[in-house]
Motif scaffolding. Sequence first.
Motif, PDB file in Angstrom:
ATOM      1  N   GLN A  15       0.827  -1.211   0.000  1.00 19.40           N
ATOM      2  CA  GLN A  15       0.000   0.000   0.000  1.00 19.40           C
ATOM      3  C   GLN A  15       0.859   1.259   0.000  1.00 19.40           C
ATOM      4  O   GLN A  15       0.570   2.231  -0.708  1.00 19.40           O
ATOM      5  CB  GLN A  15      -0.926  -0.007   1.232  1.00 19.40           C
ATOM      6  CG  GLN A  15      -2.111   0.936   1.112  1.00 19.40           C
ATOM      7  CD  GLN A  15      -3.013   0.605  -0.063  1.00 19.40           C
ATOM      8  OE1 GLN A  15      -3.327  -0.551  -0.329  1.00 19.40           O
ATOM      9  NE2 GLN A  15      -3.414   1.630  -0.802  1.00 19.40           N
ATOM     10  N   PHE A  16       1.916   1.240   0.789  1.00 22.29           N
ATOM     11  CA  PHE A  16       2.845   2.379   0.802  1.00 22.29           C
ATOM     12  C   PHE A  16       3.464   2.576  -0.580  1.00 22.29           C
ATOM     13  O   PHE A  16       3.603   3.707  -1.053  1.00 22.29           O
ATOM     14  CB  PHE A  16       3.974   2.136   1.815  1.00 22.29           C
ATOM     15  CG  PHE A  16       3.646   2.565   3.215  1.00 22.29           C
ATOM     16  CD1 PHE A  16       3.518   3.912   3.535  1.00 22.29           C
ATOM     17  CD2 PHE A  16       3.485   1.629   4.216  1.00 22.29           C
ATOM     18  CE1 PHE A  16       3.230   4.315   4.826  1.00 22.29           C
ATOM     19  CE2 PHE A  16       3.185   2.017   5.518  1.00 22.29           C
ATOM     20  CZ  PHE A  16       3.069   3.365   5.823  1.00 22.29           C
ATOM     21  N   LEU A  17       3.809   1.491  -1.223  1.00 13.23           N
ATOM     22  CA  LEU A  17       4.465   1.561  -2.532  1.00 13.23           C
ATOM     23  C   LEU A  17       3.513   2.076  -3.604  1.00 13.23           C
ATOM     24  O   LEU A  17       3.915   2.857  -4.478  1.00 13.23           O
ATOM     25  CB  LEU A  17       4.998   0.181  -2.914  1.00 13.23           C
ATOM     26  CG  LEU A  17       6.055  -0.405  -1.970  1.00 13.23           C
ATOM     27  CD1 LEU A  17       6.313  -1.871  -2.296  1.00 13.23           C
ATOM     28  CD2 LEU A  17       7.336   0.398  -2.028  1.00 13.23           C
ATOM     29  N   LEU A  18       2.267   1.641  -3.531  1.00 13.77           N
ATOM     30  CA  LEU A  18       1.274   2.092  -4.510  1.00 13.77           C
ATOM     31  C   LEU A  18       0.992   3.584  -4.389  1.00 13.77           C
ATOM     32  O   LEU A  18       0.681   4.258  -5.377  1.00 13.77           O
ATOM     33  CB  LEU A  18      -0.033   1.307  -4.329  1.00 13.77           C
ATOM     34  CG  LEU A  18       0.000  -0.167  -4.759  1.00 13.77           C
ATOM     35  CD1 LEU A  18      -1.253  -0.892  -4.287  1.00 13.77           C
ATOM     36  CD2 LEU A  18       0.144  -0.282  -6.280  1.00 13.77           C
ATOM     37  N   ASN A  19       1.112   4.113  -3.174  1.00 19.99           N
ATOM     38  CA  ASN A  19       0.822   5.527  -2.928  1.00 19.99           C
ATOM     39  C   ASN A  19       2.057   6.427  -3.004  1.00 19.99           C
ATOM     40  O   ASN A  19       1.954   7.643  -2.823  1.00 19.99           O
ATOM     41  CB  ASN A  19       0.183   5.694  -1.541  1.00 19.99           C
ATOM     42  CG  ASN A  19      -1.194   5.062  -1.466  1.00 19.99           C
ATOM     43  OD1 ASN A  19      -1.916   5.009  -2.463  1.00 19.99           O
ATOM     44  ND2 ASN A  19      -1.567   4.565  -0.290  1.00 19.99           N
ATOM     45  N   ALA A  20       3.218   5.826  -3.259  1.00 18.82           N
ATOM     46  CA  ALA A  20       4.470   6.584  -3.193  1.00 18.82           C
ATOM     47  C   ALA A  20       4.475   7.802  -4.109  1.00 18.82           C
ATOM     48  O   ALA A  20       4.783   8.921  -3.679  1.00 18.82           O
ATOM     49  CB  ALA A  20       5.651   5.664  -3.525  1.00 18.82           C
ATOM     50  N   ASP A  21       4.126   7.615  -5.373  1.00 19.58           N
ATOM     51  CA  ASP A  21       4.184   8.730  -6.327  1.00 19.58           C
ATOM     52  C   ASP A  21       3.193   9.846  -5.976  1.00 19.58           C
ATOM     53  O   ASP A  21       3.432  11.015  -6.291  1.00 19.58           O
ATOM     54  CB  ASP A  21       3.912   8.225  -7.743  1.00 19.58           C
ATOM     55  CG  ASP A  21       5.090   7.421  -8.294  1.00 19.58           C
ATOM     56  OD1 ASP A  21       6.238   7.736  -7.924  1.00 19.58           O
ATOM     57  OD2 ASP A  21       4.857   6.475  -9.070  1.00 19.58           O
ATOM     58  N   LYS A  22       2.088   9.472  -5.330  1.00 21.22           N
ATOM     59  CA  LYS A  22       1.094  10.477  -4.942  1.00 21.22           C
ATOM     60  C   LYS A  22       1.517  11.227  -3.675  1.00 21.22           C
ATOM     61  O   LYS A  22       1.272  12.426  -3.538  1.00 21.22           O
ATOM     62  CB  LYS A  22      -0.267   9.816  -4.703  1.00 21.22           C
ATOM     63  CG  LYS A  22      -0.858   9.144  -5.930  1.00 21.22           C
ATOM     64  CD  LYS A  22      -2.172   8.454  -5.578  1.00 21.22           C
ATOM     65  CE  LYS A  22      -2.742   7.710  -6.772  1.00 21.22           C
ATOM     66  NZ  LYS A  22      -3.990   6.980  -6.429  1.00 21.22           N
TER      67      LYS A  22
END
Length: 264
Positions: free
Chosen positions: A150-157
């Motif tokens: 989840q952290f990785l999926l939201n990283a760019d945002k």
Amino acid sequence: MIFLNLTYACPDASEQLLFANYLYNQGDYFRAITEYKRFIFISKDLDKKWFARKRILVSYKKAGRYDDALYYLLSFNDSKFSNIEKGKIYLLMGNTKKARSFFLRSNSDTSKILKSWSFTKEAKWENSINALAGMKKEALLSKTADSLRQFLLNADKKIEKKDILTAAFLSVIVPGTGRFYSGRVGDGFYSFLTVAVPGVISYYYWKKERKTAFRVSLGFSIAFYIGDIYGSIISAKLFNYNSKRLYIEGIDNTLHIQDRFIKQ
């Protein structure tokens, strides 16, 4: 009499282990290593000796003696265990690529999380997500994997970024503003002065028709102007690097990857 003295000189194995654990828990890793080695020498309990050996390895890691930890691993016959531990040590040393080469030799859930973390340290979010593929939902580490994903999926945002071209363009228009844009206010103000002051001086000499002084001061102004544009690009890159670093540190502060998986 000699027999009695020898018996007295040999400490009880259980007490020796307790003392070693005490030193370890106090953070006195150098002395703990010595006491664990003494315990291994006098103990006949294979399970406890294995525990002591792992504690020695962890103590080397916690003490920052990574070369000693790698050398000590040579005494382990379990290749799967050794590969994972070597990968952990290289992660602590900052060599993520070499660490990953050891994690790739295992297909365990722990190795998948560690492999993912090695990509995370490089801010390669997609690779890190892919490394977690294949973990079963009922696995013991599935919650950690899901949280990390989840952290990785939201990283760019979530990670604030500064555009390098925007930083350079701003400094082309007004010297120093590219650094202001990247959050370096002091540097921006200083850069503006280093360009503006020689520029004003060169204008003064031009009005006075002092050609040599005009050329010298103008040369300084142009050099500082070009330097400021380059500095603005570097400032934007540093901002982005620090933003990623802080985000990764935030992941670790939440999931405790270092303490739970690498240092142990």
